[in-house]
Scaffold this motif. Sequence first.
Motif, PDB file in Angstrom:
ATOM      1  N   UNK A 179       0.831  -1.164  -0.052  1.00  0.00           N
ATOM      2  CA  UNK A 179       0.098  -0.085   0.082  1.00  0.00           C
ATOM      3  C   UNK A 179       0.882   1.244  -0.058  1.00  0.00           C
ATOM      4  N   UNK A 180       1.854   1.264   0.769  1.00  0.00           N
ATOM      5  CA  UNK A 180       3.183   2.351   0.738  1.00  0.00           C
ATOM      6  C   UNK A 180       3.492   2.331  -0.813  1.00  0.00           C
ATOM      7  N   UNK A 181       4.074   1.385  -1.070  1.00  0.00           N
ATOM      8  CA  UNK A 181       4.887   1.415  -2.352  1.00  0.00           C
ATOM      9  C   UNK A 181       3.983   1.777  -3.546  1.00  0.00           C
ATOM     10  N   UNK A 182       2.896   1.523  -3.663  1.00  0.00           N
ATOM     11  CA  UNK A 182       1.961   1.886  -4.834  1.00  0.00           C
ATOM     12  C   UNK A 182       1.611   3.216  -5.118  1.00  0.00           C
ATOM     13  N   UNK A 183       1.906   4.154  -3.803  1.00  0.00           N
ATOM     14  CA  UNK A 183       1.734   5.303  -3.955  1.00  0.00           C
ATOM     15  C   UNK A 183       2.773   6.092  -4.789  1.00  0.00           C
ATOM     16  N   UNK A 239       1.424  -5.186  -6.058  1.00  0.00           N
ATOM     17  CA  UNK A 239       1.898  -4.040  -6.616  1.00  0.00           C
ATOM     18  C   UNK A 239       1.408  -3.517  -7.911  1.00  0.00           C
ATOM     19  N   UNK A 240       1.226  -2.274  -8.323  1.00  0.00           N
ATOM     20  CA  UNK A 240       0.855  -1.813  -9.673  1.00  0.00           C
ATOM     21  C   UNK A 240       1.918  -2.536 -10.803  1.00  0.00           C
ATOM     22  N   UNK A 241       1.139  -2.954 -11.781  1.00  0.00           N
ATOM     23  CA  UNK A 241       1.976  -3.632 -12.766  1.00  0.00           C
ATOM     24  C   UNK A 241       3.169  -2.916 -13.466  1.00  0.00           C
TER      25      UNK A 241
END
Length: 312
Positions: A179-183, A239-241
């Motif tokens: 959730x953090x990294x996807x920002x 994670x987002x692709x």
Amino acid sequence: MNLTATIAGFNFEHIMLNAAGVMCQTAEELDSVLASAHTGAVVTKSATSSLRPGNPAPRYYELPNKLGTINSMGLPNEGFNYYMDYVAKKQTHKPIFFSIAGLSKQENLEMLHQLQDSDFNGLVELNLSCPNVPGKPQTAYDFEATQAILTEAFTFFTKPLGVKLPPYFDIVHFDDIANILNQFPLAFVNTINSIGNGLVIDDATDTVVIKPKGGFGGVGGTLVKATALANVRALRLRLNPEIKIIGTGGVTSGRDVYDHILCGADLVEVGSQLAIEGVAVFERLERELSEIIIEKGYTSLADFRGQLKVIA
Ligand SMILES: O=C(O)c1[nH]c(=O)[nH]c(=O)c1I
């Protein structure tokens, strides 16, 4: 057969490279990884602003029966400017990952500013997971600190940036870090670093095998494969692709490389086995991987990347 990958517009003709910390502290070591016909890139030893001798020896040990390694190197490196000089004059078509591991948020941001303002045209790996600096926590186990440094970094840093993560062991922690990294517009996530603070005993002497921290050190190699695959898989699913994954941990055979890709890895790094076997390991691993791909009737990594099956 297509054994290539792409991250942030950089093309990798081969998908393997060293793991930061192994075969990458000096120009000669970095050159030896680049010189292999079976690597697609190289990553530098994580740099701090100034040169560091690291922890007292013995600080590295290979377990018997190729079970793996334990290390408490203590972030020895030639210093940021040494690696900046190396990348500035290096003539290579292979992308270079510049790893940094500052001992504070400010030190990391300062190195990122210098990289941003430089002619460096590669990828930057922010190592948030060094387990061996006495008194320093692994940043990526502190979710607020991870969020904070990435927030500040992306206010000015526009070159390709990724993070090196420690292993997580709780499903909720996979959710939290994803959730953090996807920002953030990260180019990649590299998972895993060694499993921090393991303990290995020399059964002949009833003594720990490394000196720093009473024998506590990061564990790598065969011992960590199941944890490495779990982290690659868990992050790929979350994670987002656009955020690519570098799979690291437990790679000693072509099947291990195949398994990392099956879990979603785009590139695969070799640490312990590279330290044990030398740069020839890359030819063996790529040959073994190719044999498996042919045997399964695939023609490219995309045919099976991320296609791990579950039991319905
Ligand atoms: O002790 C080290 O230098 C070290 N050792 C590791 O196993 N991982 C790391 O990220 C680092 I910076």
